[in-house]
Design an enzyme around this catalytic site. Structure first.
Site, PDB file in Angstrom:
ATOM      1  N   HIS A 299       0.901  -1.121  -0.017  1.00 43.86           N
ATOM      2  CA  HIS A 299      -0.110  -0.100  -0.068  1.00 43.86           C
ATOM      3  C   HIS A 299       0.928   1.165  -0.089  1.00 43.86           C
ATOM      4  O   HIS A 299       2.137   1.249   0.433  1.00 43.86           O
ATOM      5  CB  HIS A 299      -0.757  -0.114   1.220  1.00 43.86           C
ATOM      6  CG  HIS A 299      -2.043   0.996   1.358  1.00 43.86           C
ATOM      7  ND1 HIS A 299      -1.890   2.270   1.642  1.00 43.86           N
ATOM      8  CD2 HIS A 299      -3.281   0.814   1.200  1.00 43.86           C
ATOM      9  CE1 HIS A 299      -3.016   3.018   1.717  1.00 43.86           C
ATOM     10  NE2 HIS A 299      -3.979   2.326   1.408  1.00 43.86           N
TER      11      HIS A 299
ATOM     12  N   ASP B  64       3.033  -4.412   7.992  1.00 47.75           N
ATOM     13  CA  ASP B  64       1.880  -3.515   7.841  1.00 47.75           C
ATOM     14  C   ASP B  64       0.692  -4.633   8.061  1.00 47.75           C
ATOM     15  O   ASP B  64       0.466  -5.314   7.030  1.00 47.75           O
ATOM     16  CB  ASP B  64       1.698  -2.732   6.420  1.00 47.75           C
ATOM     17  CG  ASP B  64       0.211  -2.196   6.254  1.00 47.75           C
ATOM     18  OD1 ASP B  64      -0.343  -2.272   7.105  1.00 47.75           O
ATOM     19  OD2 ASP B  64       0.282  -1.553   5.181  1.00 47.75           O
TER      20      ASP B  64
ATOM     21  N   GLN C  48      -4.482  -5.365   6.772  1.00 44.53           N
ATOM     22  CA  GLN C  48      -5.544  -6.417   6.362  1.00 44.53           C
ATOM     23  C   GLN C  48      -5.075  -7.920   7.154  1.00 44.53           C
ATOM     24  O   GLN C  48      -6.161  -8.564   6.949  1.00 44.53           O
ATOM     25  CB  GLN C  48      -5.036  -6.541   4.816  1.00 44.53           C
ATOM     26  CG  GLN C  48      -5.370  -5.504   4.015  1.00 44.53           C
ATOM     27  CD  GLN C  48      -6.782  -4.834   3.752  1.00 44.53           C
ATOM     28  OE1 GLN C  48      -7.566  -5.705   3.958  1.00 44.53           O
ATOM     29  NE2 GLN C  48      -6.884  -3.668   3.534  1.00 44.53           N
TER      30      GLN C  48
ATOM     31  N   LYS D  84     -10.580  -1.256  10.281  1.00 47.33           N
ATOM     32  CA  LYS D  84     -10.838  -2.362   9.462  1.00 47.33           C
ATOM     33  C   LYS D  84     -11.144  -3.621  10.287  1.00 47.33           C
ATOM     34  O   LYS D  84     -11.353  -4.769  10.081  1.00 47.33           O
ATOM     35  CB  LYS D  84      -9.677  -2.990   8.758  1.00 47.33           C
ATOM     36  CG  LYS D  84      -9.157  -1.546   7.581  1.00 47.33           C
ATOM     37  CD  LYS D  84      -7.932  -2.075   6.826  1.00 47.33           C
ATOM     38  CE  LYS D  84      -7.678  -0.613   5.948  1.00 47.33           C
ATOM     39  NZ  LYS D  84      -8.369  -0.464   4.869  1.00 47.33           N
TER      40      LYS D  84
ATOM     41  N   CYS E 105      -4.696   2.458  -3.473  1.00 48.53           N
ATOM     42  CA  CYS E 105      -3.496   2.925  -3.139  1.00 48.53           C
ATOM     43  C   CYS E 105      -2.148   1.958  -3.304  1.00 48.53           C
ATOM     44  O   CYS E 105      -1.548   1.729  -2.529  1.00 48.53           O
ATOM     45  CB  CYS E 105      -3.787   3.174  -1.557  1.00 48.53           C
ATOM     46  SG  CYS E 105      -4.554   4.642  -1.421  1.00 48.53           S
TER      47      CYS E 105
END
Length: 425
Positions: free
Chosen positions: A134, A211, A214, A241, A381
């Site tokens: 991202h 990261d 997700q 999220k 993104c």
């Protein structure tokens, strides 16, 4: 269908927005089919109620107010930190830093490494990322390298949507200071081998930043249970999220690393003492939480991770895999549709990006929206990942714990209608 959450109908009732009826193209009502959860998840009533209750009954600034409301707000905020630490399996609750989103968390990591003593990145050093990141995990590292003279390098992506690890020993070497990568790709859905890459990075003394924006919504995470050499040094995710509110993000870090990094922002609460000549700083987590924090958002995030913990992240993961497998099978029946990313459900998360040759993704999304189906269209993104697969943009469906097989059926029918609408048959 095997793997779905038990009492899925009951779970769906926890999310009031899922009962909405939207306006259709013909003027009639269309029940909402929400397939954009990788963008933001919907919120259960308990999160909404918890935040409203806090604002109605306990609203005050934290830490500074010597009255009952201030004590209640402080306790609620710090209780949320305990809940997030438990959700991550963090060894130490003070290793959990609250920020406004994962983007700020990743910028904190990258920016402070331009200033930090033994962790400082400079000329001759290398920072390694991947082609599937991202933008929030690309741009901060580009800025770091521009400001320090370090070199940015990256893992490529195979045609199947996996990281190309054939040159891992070349990319991660004695000059590498940082390896930062996504756990689960928001565009390709790929689940990356975090432990394997962390092990190699730690062999050469590099820091590992993950990261998990997700990953946190759909994978069980237990940092304390991970082998020491496989565990990242810093990990970021965002509240909205994981069925929580916007405006709240988390940076977890090993205490030894966070202690080495300098403050990111200066102001109230992050100090130990201030004189006109100099300041000294509070220990973690407060060193990185300058000013009034997102208090009610943190309280909402605490309620969100409580909700997920009651369902059980193993159960959430099984549900996501079952729905994703069903979606992959359904999408495969749409003529001409090309999925970007792994086709094996065991190697991917619930975000599925695809293209239909001859129809722009924005047009696909618009037609689907006329049928009450919410998907994402654009570059998500993740422009470099799209460029790698030779497309400017894509359509992305993304399921979550409240998604039903019937909603996937509606998507497939909507895509068949889209093909007919644009006369592709």
């Amino acid at each position: 269908m095997e793997g779905l959450l038990p009492d899925l109908d009951v779970v769906r009732k926890d999310f009031p927005i899922l009962s909405r009826v939207l306006a259709g193209a013909d003027g009639g009502g269309q029940p909402l089919v929400y397939l954009d959860s990788a963008n933001t998840s919907q919120k259960p009533q308990v999160v909404i109620d918890t935040m409203v209750d806090h604002l109605e009954r306990h609203n005050a600034n934290i830490a500074r107010a010597m009255h009952q409301l201030g004590a209640e707000a402080t306790a609620a905020y710090e209780d949320a930190r305990d809940k997030v630490a438990a959700f991550l399996g963090a060894p130490d609750r003070d290793e959990v830093i609250f920020l406004k989103n994962a983007t700020e968390a990743l910028n904190l990591a990258a920016s402070t490494m331009a200033w930090a003593g033994e962790r400082q990145v400079g000329p001759g050093d290398e920072v390694v990322i991947t082609e599937m990141e991202h933008h929030s995990n690309i741009v901060p590292w580009q800025l770091l390298c521009e400001r320090t003279g370090a070199t940015l390098r990256w893992f490529g992506v195979t045609d199947e949507g996996h990281l190309d690890l054939s040159n891992v020993d070349d990319l991660i070497n004695e000059r590498t200071k940082v390896v930062s990568l996504v756990w689960v790709s928001n565009m390709l859905g790929t689940v990356n081998p975090i432990g394997e890459i962390a092990r190699r990075a730690h062999e050469v003394g590099a820091l590992v930043v993950v990261d998990a924006s997700q990953a946190a919504p759909q994978l069980p995470i237990d940092l304390a249970a991970m082998p020491e050499e496989d565990r990242p040094d810093l990990l970021a995710f965002t509240g909205h999220k994981v069925v929580g509110p916007t405006g709240i993000g988390v940076l977890w870090g090993r205490r030894s690393v966070l202690d080495q990094l300098p403050p990111f922002l200066g102001g109230g609460e992050m100090i130990e003492t201030v004189t006109m000549e100099r300041s000294t700083y509070a220990p973690i987590p407060h060193k990185f939480e300058a000013g009034t924090p997102p208090i009610v958002e943190a309280v909402g995030l605490g309620a969100a991770v409580d909700y997920l913990s009651v369902l059980g992240m193993e159960s959430v993961h099984r549900h996501e895999q079952a729905i994703t497998a069903y979606a992959l099978d359904g999408l495969a029946t749409v003529p001409g549709l090309r999925i970007l990313g792994p086709l094996d459900v065991a190697q991917r998360g619930g975000a599925i990006s695809f293209e239909i040759p001859g129809v722009h993704p924005h047009d696909v999304a618009t037609v689907l929206d006329s049928r009450g189906i919410a998907v994402r269209a654009g570059h998500h993104c993740a422009k470099p990942a799209h460029q790698r697969f030779g497309v400017q943009s894509s359509t992305r469906m993304s399921s979550y714990l409240y998604t039903t097989p019937a909603e996937i059926d509606a998507l497939v029918e909507g895509l068949e209608y889209t093909r007919s609408y644009f006369k592709l048959d």
